[in-house]
Design an enzyme around this catalytic site. Structure first.
Site, short mmCIF file in Angstrom:
data_model
loop_
_atom_site.label_atom_id
_atom_site.label_comp_id
_atom_site.label_asym_id
_atom_site.label_seq_id
_atom_site.Cartn_x
_atom_site.Cartn_y
_atom_site.Cartn_z
N SER A 142 -10.07 -8.10 0.23
CA SER A 142 -9.19 -6.94 0.12
C SER A 142 -7.76 -7.42 -0.02
O SER A 142 -7.43 -8.55 0.35
CB SER A 142 -9.33 -6.08 1.39
OG SER A 142 -8.29 -5.12 1.47
N TYR A 155 -9.34 -5.36 10.53
CA TYR A 155 -9.65 -5.45 9.10
C TYR A 155 -8.83 -6.57 8.45
O TYR A 155 -9.37 -7.38 7.69
CB TYR A 155 -9.36 -4.11 8.43
CG TYR A 155 -9.91 -3.99 7.03
CD1 TYR A 155 -11.25 -3.69 6.83
CD2 TYR A 155 -9.08 -4.14 5.91
CE1 TYR A 155 -11.75 -3.55 5.54
CE2 TYR A 155 -9.59 -4.01 4.63
CZ TYR A 155 -10.92 -3.71 4.45
OH TYR A 155 -11.42 -3.60 3.19
#
Length: 247
Positions: A142, A155
């Site tokens: 990501s 995350y």
């Protein structure tokens, strides 16, 4: 690598980027296993994509469980004979300021986003080594593996780890003709990332991307196909983010 006839596993394949990737592989003539914890969604995806002579199967998996991932690879080999491509795409996120983040929520993100990549790579590579003619691992990272964002501590941590796991694996297995790369999407249109779901916050997300929009799952899938087909790329994390991280 020519995709025709190759066998690919896509975790998190029942929706979003995973489903788009499974479809892209099928369009190239690959045999595809959609692997997902969501059994209902996985079966729906299988029915949606299983047209004509498409060789496709859904297998339920919990990527946080090594036993489950090992069984996934074994079932794929039993069904299609081998594993050529493993796309470690399954992932989750928990939004919370760190001092309120529970260990249970933190550990859940780590177990799926990070351990899931480890288990998927480990057991796919075992089969690739047995086959003796290489293979490809693609990990879904990501933009938040490279830039921080408040409220996304777990995350951020896991996607940063995925980037370095990708490099480490690429170096370990290059001599065995096993290539390992990652894609790092920006925000991508989905049920959770949409004007309907987010309201004005969606507009704020759009503004963070210099191209003036969020991405589409098919655009990420196209990049995955590129990384599989291009045999001179390994150890790379490809940003597909509309210019987000260039700022």
């Amino acid at each position: 690598m020519e995709l025709a006839g190759k066998v690919a596993i896509v975790t998190g394949g029942a929706s979003g980027i995973g489903l788009a990737t499974a479809k892209a592989f099928l369009n190239k003539g690959a045999k595809v296993v959609i692997a997902d914890f969501n059994e209902e969604g996985g079966k729906q995806a299988e029915q949606q994509l299983k047209q004509g002579n498409a060789e496709l199967a859904f297998i339920k998996v919990d990527v946080a469980s090594e036993e489950s991932v090992e069984q996934l690879v074994a079932a794929t080999v039993e069904r299609f004979g081998r594993v050529d491509i493993m796309v470690n795409n399954a992932g989750i996120g928990v939004l919370s300021v760190t001092h309120e983040l529970t260990y249970e929520d933190y550990h859940k993100v780590v177990s799926i986003n990070q351990d899931g990549v480890f288990f998927g790579a480990k057991h796919a590579i075992k089969n690739m080594l047995e086959n003796g003619d290489g293979g490809v691992i693609i990990n879904t990272s990501s933009i938040l593996g490279s830039v921080g964002e408040g409220g996304a501590f777990a995350y951020n941590a896991t996607k940063g780890a995925v980037n370095l796991m990708t490099k480490s694996l690429a170096l370990q297995y290059a001599e065995h003709k096993i290539r390992v790369n990652a894609v790092a999407p920006g925000y991508v249109e989905s049920g959770m990332v949409s004007k309907e779901a987010l309201g004005d916050f969606y507009d704020a997300l759009v503004d963070k991307h210099p191209v003036g929009r969020v991405g589409q799952p098919e655009e990420i899938a196209h990049a995955v196909v590129f990384l599989v087909e291009n045999e001179f790329v390994t150890g790379s994390t490809l940003m597909i983010d509309g210019g987000y991280t260039a700022q």
